[in-house]
Design a protein around this motif. Structure first.
Motif, PDB file in Angstrom:
ATOM      1  N   ASP A  71       0.340  -0.859   0.414  1.00 20.25           N
ATOM      2  CA  ASP A  71      -0.150   0.592   0.349  1.00 20.25           C
ATOM      3  C   ASP A  71       0.681   1.129  -0.129  1.00 20.25           C
ATOM      4  O   ASP A  71       0.234   2.914  -0.717  1.00 20.25           O
ATOM      5  N   ASP A  72       2.144   1.577   0.792  1.00 15.10           N
ATOM      6  CA  ASP A  72       2.894   2.234   0.680  1.00 15.10           C
ATOM      7  C   ASP A  72       3.522   2.277  -0.800  1.00 15.10           C
ATOM      8  O   ASP A  72       3.709   3.474  -0.654  1.00 15.10           O
ATOM      9  N   MET A  73       3.607   1.381  -1.435  1.00 15.83           N
ATOM     10  CA  MET A  73       4.604   1.840  -2.466  1.00 15.83           C
ATOM     11  C   MET A  73       3.995   2.504  -4.115  1.00 15.83           C
ATOM     12  O   MET A  73       3.603   3.147  -4.498  1.00 15.83           O
ATOM     13  N   GLY A  98       3.995   1.035  -9.528  1.00 15.94           N
ATOM     14  CA  GLY A  98       4.826   0.023 -10.760  1.00 15.94           C
ATOM     15  C   GLY A  98       5.997  -0.961 -10.576  1.00 15.94           C
ATOM     16  O   GLY A  98       5.978  -2.247 -11.663  1.00 15.94           O
ATOM     17  N   ASN A  99       6.699  -0.341 -10.030  1.00 16.98           N
ATOM     18  CA  ASN A  99       8.260  -0.705  -9.656  1.00 16.98           C
ATOM     19  C   ASN A  99       8.351  -2.091  -8.545  1.00 16.98           C
ATOM     20  O   ASN A  99       9.314  -2.656  -8.547  1.00 16.98           O
ATOM     21  N   ARG A 110      18.627   0.379  -6.033  1.00 21.88           N
ATOM     22  CA  ARG A 110      17.943  -0.445  -6.013  1.00 21.88           C
ATOM     23  C   ARG A 110      18.565  -1.387  -5.023  1.00 21.88           C
ATOM     24  O   ARG A 110      19.315  -2.502  -4.904  1.00 21.88           O
ATOM     25  N   LYS A 111      17.915  -0.825  -4.182  1.00 21.76           N
ATOM     26  CA  LYS A 111      18.779  -1.063  -2.469  1.00 21.76           C
ATOM     27  C   LYS A 111      17.471  -2.407  -2.417  1.00 21.76           C
ATOM     28  O   LYS A 111      16.530  -2.201  -2.973  1.00 21.76           O
ATOM     29  N   ASP A 113      15.528  -8.154 -10.059  1.00 23.33           N
ATOM     30  CA  ASP A 113      13.893  -7.107 -10.314  1.00 23.33           C
ATOM     31  C   ASP A 113      12.788  -7.227  -8.702  1.00 23.33           C
ATOM     32  O   ASP A 113      11.226  -6.968  -8.770  1.00 23.33           O
ATOM     33  N   VAL A 114      13.761  -7.720  -7.770  1.00 18.28           N
ATOM     34  CA  VAL A 114      12.860  -7.866  -6.254  1.00 18.28           C
ATOM     35  C   VAL A 114      13.066  -6.672  -5.554  1.00 18.28           C
ATOM     36  O   VAL A 114      14.601  -6.293  -5.013  1.00 18.28           O
TER      37      VAL A 114
END
Length: 611
Positions: free
Chosen positions: A47-49, A56-57, A165-166, A129-130
């Protein structure tokens, strides 16, 4: 649904959690049973993202130690978000477990088993991608989760130096020993969450004896005198439904001499000073008791006692394995208390059941019928059965042990740890104050039980782990494994490497051979994997694949409790067929492996005929 989510204890810490996550790459969430961490923490992140316009990322992977947990949690989260089932077109939630998957390109929150994420590493070594990895039930210390922690620690350090990319890692643990994981990740912050369970009253074995006025017969398999007389034969005696309480050995009774059962036995863990406030009968029971044997007479009586005297609510019984579950089902089904429709609600719960049968435990029984769930330690964590009010804990479980000298694994029955006992106790009291009946003494709980379970990495073979280390190019095997939270013994590491050389998976200086390269890509034991590869080489891949699937997953044969003889007849009939379905003239095939192939081929032909 939103109201129910907001009422969970973890909800009050949402903003604090998200703020710490922005400031740190690793967080430990330590929560008691019922706090909501398993279902809510992944949703907080998602939800925060989305609110930050980064949906999307976003790619969150949440690992669970068991298939049933990954599937049931995914279904629960999808339901809470008012989405269709996991993996559907309008759902952001999915799951992936061995032999089953429900995900698509829109999946942003994936629940999977630990092994699935490790497989993902073989094709994407940086997990590029994670964005977030949530490792749930990290306190269980499975061999794969400890391996994953080593990899994640390295990845966090590697990707922390790459802007944008963390990798964020969230470790979720029961309240036991959460500081161990925080120290491992450089004293990362720990969020402690209170549980939302009602108080649970605990009754230890001496209390159960006292409350039920139970008398342990000398000829009971749980009696030390019986064991002294019969040795290992007690196992056969205790497995019979007809071995009813109060029956005396017929020969000894006819002579009127019960003393032949050896009353000299004294429980080595019995101390009269601990039980001065208890009756003489209870003291005599404890003195006679062989604590290593489960008293099925007492277990049956106790379940009937709960059903007769306690208010409504499901009963969850923890047993060491499937054999003990089936034995107790037989005994309860034969009792007067659980005859008729009540016997349909005596439900097993273990990893050998199909997902459909496992889901039955979440259903509600008809009015005036009590649900009794007989489970292995699969019900100890991860899954929550909301209507459980009573827990009966035998204090036993089965675990894999490996002897590096003999290079042999064995399944042994052993006492659980105090941490396990607290987890089991926490299964009660979800809907109202609960009761936990422990079939072990308070003295054993306080003085004899280990504080925590021995990590799997210290007691299981490391063969497949060593193979994966080389496959993922993680460097020297010994150096890598010594980075674990609690490193295994060097002897165990050397034993695993030696076996891989003998199988032909390694050559030179611990380098993967062509065979080892292919074995590392197969999600099976190395010996089964070698059988599959040789099956392809020798042109018999189809039957070998059938055998490999059954050996590495579960038997295709189901043995209902009342159909064991019919099952054996069906197996014998199948053995009279050839692999192509024709009748065999020679009746000499006694191979379990050939039986599996014949059964699979016949099932496949029937399907083709129907279509």
């Amino acid at each position: 649904m939103l109201g129910a989510r907001a009422s969970l204890p973890i909800a009050r810490l949402k903003n604090h959690f998200l703020q710490l996550l922005k400031e740190n790459d690793v967080i430990v969430v330590s929560g008691e049973t019922g706090c909501g961490k398993t279902t809510q923490v992944p949703q907080f992140i998602l939800d925060d993202m989305i609110e930050s316009e980064l949906g999307g990322n976003c790619n969150i992977v949440c690992t669970q130690p068991r298939r049933i947990a990954a599937i049931s949690v995914a279904e629960r989260v999808s339901d809470e978000r008012c989405e269709s089932s996991p993996g559907s077109k309008d759902s952001l939630v999915g799951y992936q477990v061995r032999l089953d998957s429900a995900r698509n390109e829109r999946t942003k929150l994936l629940f999977c088993t630990t092994g699935i994420l490790l497989r993902k590493l073989s094709g994407n070594k940086d997990l590029s991608d994670v964005t977030h990895v949530v490792v749930d039930e990290v306190h269980e210390r499975t061999i794969l989760s400890d391996f994953l922690l080593i990899v994640l620690k390295s990845l966090v350090e590697k990707r922390s130096n790459q802007p944008g990319r963390k990798l964020k890692v969230i470790l979720m643990s029961a309240t036991v020993d959460s500081s161990l994981f925080a120290r491992y990740f450089g004293d990362c912050p720990v969020i402690s969450v209170e549980g939302r369970t009602h108080p649970v009253s605990t009754h230890f074995l001496e209390d159960v004896y006292e409350k039920m006025e139970y008398c342990l017969a000398l000829d009971s398999p749980a009696s030390g005198a019986y064991f002294a007389q019969h040795g290992e034969k007690w196992k056969h005696a205790s497995s019979s439904v007809n071995n009813r309480r109060g029956m005396k050995n017929l020969v000894m009774s006819s002579w009127g001499d019960e003393s032949m059962l050896s009353e000299n036995y004294v429980n080595p863990h019995y101390s009269s000073d601990c039980y001065q406030s208890y009756s003489e009968r209870t003291n005599l029971n404890l003195k006679r008791l062989n604590e290593d044997v489960i008293d099925f007479d007492l277990l049956e009586d106790l379940i009937c006692y709960i059903d007769e005297n306690c208010p409504s609510g499901a009963v969850l019984v923890f047993l060491p394995g499937v054999a003990e579950i089936e034995m107790l089902i037989d005994r309860l089904s034969a009792s007067v208390r659980f005859k008729g429709a009540s016997s349909d609600w005596i439900l097993p719960l273990h990893s050998m059941l199909s997902p459909t049968d496992q889901r039955k435990v979440f259903q509600s029984p008809p009015e005036n019928i009590r649900k009794v769930i007989l489970a292995t330690d699969i019900a100890e964590t991860s899954i929550t059965i909301d209507d459980v009010v009573y827990v009966v804990d035998t204090g036993k479980h089965k675990e894999n042990r490996y002897n590096p000298q003999k290079k042999m694994s064995s399944i042994v029955e052993d006492w659980i740890s105090r941490a396990n006992a607290k987890q089991r106790r926490g299964r009660a009291g979800r809907v109202r104050p609960g009761l936990c009946f422990c079939l072990y003494t308070h003295h054993r709980f306080e003085k004899l039980m280990r504080p925590f379970q021995v990590p799997e990495m210290l007691r299981m073979p490391l063969t497949e782990l060593c193979l994966q280390i080389k496959s993922l190019h993680l460097g020297d095997i010994k150096s890598f494994l010594l980075k674990a939270v609690e490193p295994p013994k060097e002897e165990a590491i050397s034993s695993a490497i030696d076996l891989l050389f003998k199988v032909g998976a390694f050559e030179g200086h611990e380098e993967l051979s062509p065979l080892g390269y292919h074995l590392a890509k197969l999600p099976v034991d190395v010996l089964i994997g070698k059988m599959m590869l040789y099956g392809a080489i020798f042109g018999c891949l189809s039957p070998v694949l059938s055998v490999a699937a059954f050996l590495s997953y579960k038997s295709p044969f189901i043995s209902p409790k009342d159909e064991k003889q019919n099952v054996e007849k069906a197996k014998a009939a199948l053995l009279n067929e050839n692999l192509d379905g024709s009748t065999s003239i020679i009746d000499n095939k006694q191979s379990d492996h050939l039986l599996m192939v014949i059964a699979y081929n016949k099932w496949s032909r029937i399907l083709q005929e129907d279509f």
